[in-house]
Motif scaffolding. Structure first.
Motif, PDB file in Angstrom:
ATOM      1  N   MET A   1      37.231  32.873  49.771  1.00  0.00           N
ATOM      2  CA  MET A   1      37.484  33.416  48.443  1.00  0.00           C
ATOM      3  C   MET A   1      37.905  32.294  47.517  1.00  0.00           C
ATOM      4  SD  MET A   1      39.957  34.446  46.034  1.00  0.00           S
ATOM      5  CE  MET A   1      41.510  34.572  46.919  1.00  0.00           C
ATOM      6  N   ARG A   2      37.397  32.323  46.288  1.00  0.00           N
ATOM      7  CA  ARG A   2      37.858  31.379  45.289  1.00  0.00           C
ATOM      8  C   ARG A   2      37.965  32.078  43.939  1.00  0.00           C
ATOM      9  NH1 ARG A   2      33.373  27.512  42.578  1.00  0.00           N
ATOM     10  NH2 ARG A   2      31.556  28.887  42.638  1.00  0.00           N
ATOM     11  N   ILE A   3      38.916  31.623  43.132  1.00  0.00           N
ATOM     12  CA  ILE A   3      39.089  32.095  41.767  1.00  0.00           C
ATOM     13  C   ILE A   3      38.517  31.032  40.844  1.00  0.00           C
ATOM     14  CG2 ILE A   3      40.724  32.886  40.022  1.00  0.00           C
ATOM     15  CD1 ILE A   3      40.718  34.651  42.483  1.00  0.00           C
ATOM     16  N   ARG A   4      37.704  31.446  39.897  1.00  0.00           N
ATOM     17  CA  ARG A   4      37.136  30.486  38.948  1.00  0.00           C
ATOM     18  C   ARG A   4      36.974  31.156  37.587  1.00  0.00           C
ATOM     19  NH1 ARG A   4      32.061  32.137  38.077  1.00  0.00           N
ATOM     20  NH2 ARG A   4      30.847  33.099  39.777  1.00  0.00           N
ATOM     21  N   VAL A   5      36.737  30.320  36.583  1.00  0.00           N
ATOM     22  CA  VAL A   5      36.455  30.817  35.238  1.00  0.00           C
ATOM     23  C   VAL A   5      35.124  31.566  35.254  1.00  0.00           C
ATOM     24  CG1 VAL A   5      35.982  30.124  32.860  1.00  0.00           C
ATOM     25  CG2 VAL A   5      37.778  28.965  34.166  1.00  0.00           C
ATOM     26  N   ALA A   6      35.099  32.707  34.583  1.00  0.00           N
ATOM     27  CA  ALA A   6      33.864  33.491  34.540  1.00  0.00           C
ATOM     28  C   ALA A   6      32.781  32.767  33.754  1.00  0.00           C
ATOM     29  CB  ALA A   6      34.141  34.852  33.913  1.00  0.00           C
ATOM     30  N   ARG A   7      31.543  32.975  34.170  1.00  0.00           N
ATOM     31  CA  ARG A   7      30.374  32.407  33.495  1.00  0.00           C
ATOM     32  C   ARG A   7      29.501  33.550  32.954  1.00  0.00           C
ATOM     33  NH1 ARG A   7      30.249  29.087  38.522  1.00  0.00           N
ATOM     34  NH2 ARG A   7      28.721  30.607  39.299  1.00  0.00           N
ATOM     35  N   PRO A   8      28.716  33.290  31.924  1.00  0.00           N
ATOM     36  CA  PRO A   8      27.866  34.360  31.383  1.00  0.00           C
ATOM     37  C   PRO A   8      26.970  35.019  32.421  1.00  0.00           C
ATOM     38  CG  PRO A   8      27.948  32.540  29.838  1.00  0.00           C
ATOM     39  CD  PRO A   8      28.666  32.069  31.076  1.00  0.00           C
ATOM     40  N   ASP A   9      26.474  34.233  33.387  1.00  0.00           N
ATOM     41  CA  ASP A   9      25.583  34.839  34.374  1.00  0.00           C
ATOM     42  C   ASP A   9      26.327  35.683  35.408  1.00  0.00           C
ATOM     43  OD1 ASP A   9      26.737  32.825  35.819  1.00  0.00           O
ATOM     44  OD2 ASP A   9      24.869  31.762  36.287  1.00  0.00           O
ATOM     45  N   ASP A  10      27.662  35.781  35.283  1.00  0.00           N
ATOM     46  CA  ASP A  10      28.427  36.705  36.123  1.00  0.00           C
ATOM     47  C   ASP A  10      28.339  38.137  35.608  1.00  0.00           C
ATOM     48  OD1 ASP A  10      29.538  34.832  37.971  1.00  0.00           O
ATOM     49  OD2 ASP A  10      31.040  34.246  36.477  1.00  0.00           O
ATOM     50  N   ALA A  11      27.808  38.334  34.404  1.00  0.00           N
ATOM     51  CA  ALA A  11      27.866  39.642  33.756  1.00  0.00           C
ATOM     52  C   ALA A  11      27.312  40.780  34.621  1.00  0.00           C
ATOM     53  CB  ALA A  11      27.158  39.593  32.405  1.00  0.00           C
ATOM     54  N   PRO A  12      26.141  40.640  35.261  1.00  0.00           N
ATOM     55  CA  PRO A  12      25.666  41.761  36.084  1.00  0.00           C
ATOM     56  C   PRO A  12      26.622  42.116  37.216  1.00  0.00           C
ATOM     57  CG  PRO A  12      23.876  40.232  35.631  1.00  0.00           C
ATOM     58  CD  PRO A  12      25.132  39.560  35.173  1.00  0.00           C
ATOM     59  N   GLY A  13      27.188  41.108  37.875  1.00  0.00           N
ATOM     60  CA  GLY A  13      28.125  41.377  38.955  1.00  0.00           C
ATOM     61  C   GLY A  13      29.405  42.007  38.455  1.00  0.00           C
ATOM     62  N   VAL A  14      29.875  41.592  37.287  1.00  0.00           N
ATOM     63  CA  VAL A  14      31.092  42.161  36.708  1.00  0.00           C
ATOM     64  C   VAL A  14      30.879  43.626  36.361  1.00  0.00           C
ATOM     65  CG1 VAL A  14      32.644  42.064  34.720  1.00  0.00           C
ATOM     66  CG2 VAL A  14      31.958  39.952  35.881  1.00  0.00           C
ATOM     67  N   VAL A  15      29.745  43.933  35.746  1.00  0.00           N
ATOM     68  CA  VAL A  15      29.452  45.318  35.377  1.00  0.00           C
ATOM     69  C   VAL A  15      29.297  46.190  36.620  1.00  0.00           C
ATOM     70  CG1 VAL A  15      27.746  46.821  34.264  1.00  0.00           C
ATOM     71  CG2 VAL A  15      28.468  44.712  33.149  1.00  0.00           C
ATOM     72  N   ALA A  16      28.664  45.670  37.664  1.00  0.00           N
ATOM     73  CA  ALA A  16      28.521  46.435  38.909  1.00  0.00           C
ATOM     74  C   ALA A  16      29.884  46.699  39.543  1.00  0.00           C
ATOM     75  CB  ALA A  16      27.617  45.675  39.877  1.00  0.00           C
ATOM     76  N   LEU A  17      30.770  45.692  39.514  1.00  0.00           N
ATOM     77  CA  LEU A  17      32.110  45.874  40.056  1.00  0.00           C
ATOM     78  C   LEU A  17      32.881  46.904  39.246  1.00  0.00           C
ATOM     79  CD1 LEU A  17      34.484  45.018  41.900  1.00  0.00           C
ATOM     80  CD2 LEU A  17      34.951  43.185  40.245  1.00  0.00           C
ATOM     81  N   ARG A  18      32.772  46.818  37.924  1.00  0.00           N
ATOM     82  CA  ARG A  18      33.489  47.759  37.060  1.00  0.00           C
ATOM     83  C   ARG A  18      33.029  49.190  37.314  1.00  0.00           C
ATOM     84  NH1 ARG A  18      31.979  46.151  31.804  1.00  0.00           N
ATOM     85  NH2 ARG A  18      33.360  44.369  32.107  1.00  0.00           N
ATOM     86  N   ALA A  19      31.738  49.382  37.585  1.00  0.00           N
ATOM     87  CA  ALA A  19      31.222  50.724  37.832  1.00  0.00           C
ATOM     88  C   ALA A  19      31.837  51.345  39.085  1.00  0.00           C
ATOM     89  CB  ALA A  19      29.701  50.685  37.955  1.00  0.00           C
ATOM     90  N   ILE A  20      32.227  50.490  40.036  1.00  0.00           N
ATOM     91  CA  ILE A  20      32.858  50.985  41.263  1.00  0.00           C
ATOM     92  C   ILE A  20      34.325  51.309  41.040  1.00  0.00           C
ATOM     93  CG2 ILE A  20      33.535  50.330  43.616  1.00  0.00           C
ATOM     94  CD1 ILE A  20      30.981  48.616  43.716  1.00  0.00           C
ATOM     95  N   VAL A  21      35.052  50.414  40.367  1.00  0.00           N
ATOM     96  CA  VAL A  21      36.492  50.571  40.217  1.00  0.00           C
ATOM     97  C   VAL A  21      36.847  51.448  39.022  1.00  0.00           C
ATOM     98  CG1 VAL A  21      38.680  49.346  39.984  1.00  0.00           C
ATOM     99  CG2 VAL A  21      36.802  48.305  41.266  1.00  0.00           C
ATOM    100  N   TYR A  22      36.108  51.279  37.925  1.00  0.00           N
ATOM    101  CA  TYR A  22      36.372  52.031  36.697  1.00  0.00           C
ATOM    102  C   TYR A  22      35.096  52.735  36.238  1.00  0.00           C
ATOM    103  CZ  TYR A  22      40.561  49.065  36.239  1.00  0.00           C
ATOM    104  OH  TYR A  22      41.751  48.412  36.444  1.00  0.00           O
ATOM    105  N   PRO A  23      34.651  53.758  36.948  1.00  0.00           N
ATOM    106  CA  PRO A  23      33.390  54.409  36.566  1.00  0.00           C
ATOM    107  C   PRO A  23      33.438  55.087  35.212  1.00  0.00           C
ATOM    108  CG  PRO A  23      34.535  55.672  38.261  1.00  0.00           C
ATOM    109  CD  PRO A  23      35.260  54.368  38.144  1.00  0.00           C
ATOM    110  N   TYR A  24      34.633  55.246  34.655  1.00  0.00           N
ATOM    111  CA  TYR A  24      34.787  55.907  33.358  1.00  0.00           C
ATOM    112  C   TYR A  24      34.804  54.917  32.198  1.00  0.00           C
ATOM    113  CZ  TYR A  24      39.465  54.700  35.022  1.00  0.00           C
ATOM    114  OH  TYR A  24      40.548  54.053  35.562  1.00  0.00           O
ATOM    115  N   LEU A  25      34.639  53.619  32.465  1.00  0.00           N
ATOM    116  CA  LEU A  25      34.550  52.638  31.393  1.00  0.00           C
ATOM    117  C   LEU A  25      33.086  52.319  31.120  1.00  0.00           C
ATOM    118  CD1 LEU A  25      37.440  50.138  32.227  1.00  0.00           C
ATOM    119  CD2 LEU A  25      37.475  52.149  30.741  1.00  0.00           C
ATOM    120  N   VAL A  26      32.784  51.984  29.876  1.00  0.00           N
ATOM    121  CA  VAL A  26      31.396  51.750  29.470  1.00  0.00           C
ATOM    122  C   VAL A  26      31.304  50.416  28.743  1.00  0.00           C
ATOM    123  CG1 VAL A  26      29.445  52.610  28.121  1.00  0.00           C
ATOM    124  CG2 VAL A  26      31.009  54.239  29.220  1.00  0.00           C
TER     125      VAL A  26
END
Length: 298
Positions: A1-26
């Motif tokens: 595991m590593r923590i790093r600054v987010a990059r623009p190409d992380d957007a699909p993974g971030v949105v997929a993660l958000r859909a799992i944890v916060y399905p009520y956010l858009v």
């Protein structure tokens, strides 16, 4: 595991993660990508991801709160970890990284947000629950009927209006918005970034109630596919008590549904009785709750 600054190409993974944890956010991929690639100047905004085997399993953002006159106040928001990767110290690492980012800015007071089951995690790290946020959903099949405006009131899509007039209405209506700090220092540039230039803003569905050429109330629709977020519904104090906020929101929901939106989400402070009443009359159902949590940064 590593923590790093987010990059623009992380957007699909971030949105997929958000859909799992916060399905009520858009918030869609392109909107998230822009947020990472082009953060607004002056807030010190930053985002960090936790990565395991090239997969985004955690996310957090941090920034100075530039919408309040309260000095040295910072927000750490949307800290979340994929359920399969919890209890491994990822959440703690993300929180520490976000805090370390804000500390050099002179931030003295921090606000985060936690789902009820995460409150023990927050308390162990010095955060105390402050205010409850209620999240609600509304199925738009069928959509609310398009109301007839009363005499002297005109319903207009935001696309037809001067954004500065909407900003002025926002500023006037936000002065008594319930929250941990007052929303009384929002600049026009910040408003443009957060609202008008947001890639998810549906300017055709978003609706204002206009009285004698003045914006009396309006309701913002931010969309991702067939899901939408009622980002903000407001009524200028001088026009309250006439049902214009409910009128604008109903019209916005109707227009969004006519263009393919199937479910609408929103959130409200538990002390915001007028908006909670409007949502109840429209048929919103509760789907989740969160707490704002406050801590001192020493």
């Amino acid at each position: 595991m590593r923590i790093r600054v987010a990059r623009p190409d992380d957007a699909p993974g971030v949105v997929a993660l958000r859909a799992i944890v916060y399905p009520y956010l858009v918030r869609g991929v392109e909107s998230t990508r822009k947020m990472i690639a082009e953060p607004i100047p002056g807030r010190g905004w930053a985002a960090f991801v936790a990565e395991v085997d090239a997969q985004v399993v955690g996310w957090v953002t941090a920034q100075r709160n530039a919408s309040t006159s309260t000095a040295n106040f910072g927000d750490i928001t949307l800290l979340h970890v994929h359920p399969e990767y919890r209890q491994r110290g990822i959440g703690s690492a993300l929180l520490s990284t976000a805090t370390d980012h804000l500390a050099p800015m002179g931030i003295h007071r921090l606000r985060g947000f936690a789902q009820p089951e995460a409150l023990p995690f927050a308390r162990r790290r010095g955060y105390e629950p402050s205010r409850e946020l209620r999240f609600s959903a509304l199925d738009l099949d069928p959509a609310p009927a398009l109301p007839d405006p009363p005499p002297g009131v005109r319903l207009r899509p935001l696309a037809d209006l001067d954004p500065h007039l909407l900003y002025e209405a926002d500023v006037a209506s936000a002065v008594d918005e319930p929250g941990d700090v007052p929303v009384d220092a929002m600049s026009y540039e910040s408003w443009l970034y957060d609202v008008w230039e947001n890639l998810g803003l549906d300017k055709t569905a978003s609706t204002a109630a206009e009285v004698d050429g003045e914006v009396a109330a309006y309701s913002v629709v931010k969309r991702d596919g067939d899901r939408m977020w009622s980002d903000y519904t407001c009524s200028v104090p001088a026009y309250r008590g006439r049902g214009l906020a409910r009128l604008a929101k109903t019209a916005a929901l109707h227009r969004a549904a006519a263009n393919g939106v199937r479910v609408a989400y929103t959130s409200n402070d538990e002390a915001n009785a007028p908006m909670l009443a409007i949502n109840a009359r429209l048929g919103y159902r509760p789907v989740a709750a969160e707490w704002s949590c406050l801590a001192d940064l020493t």
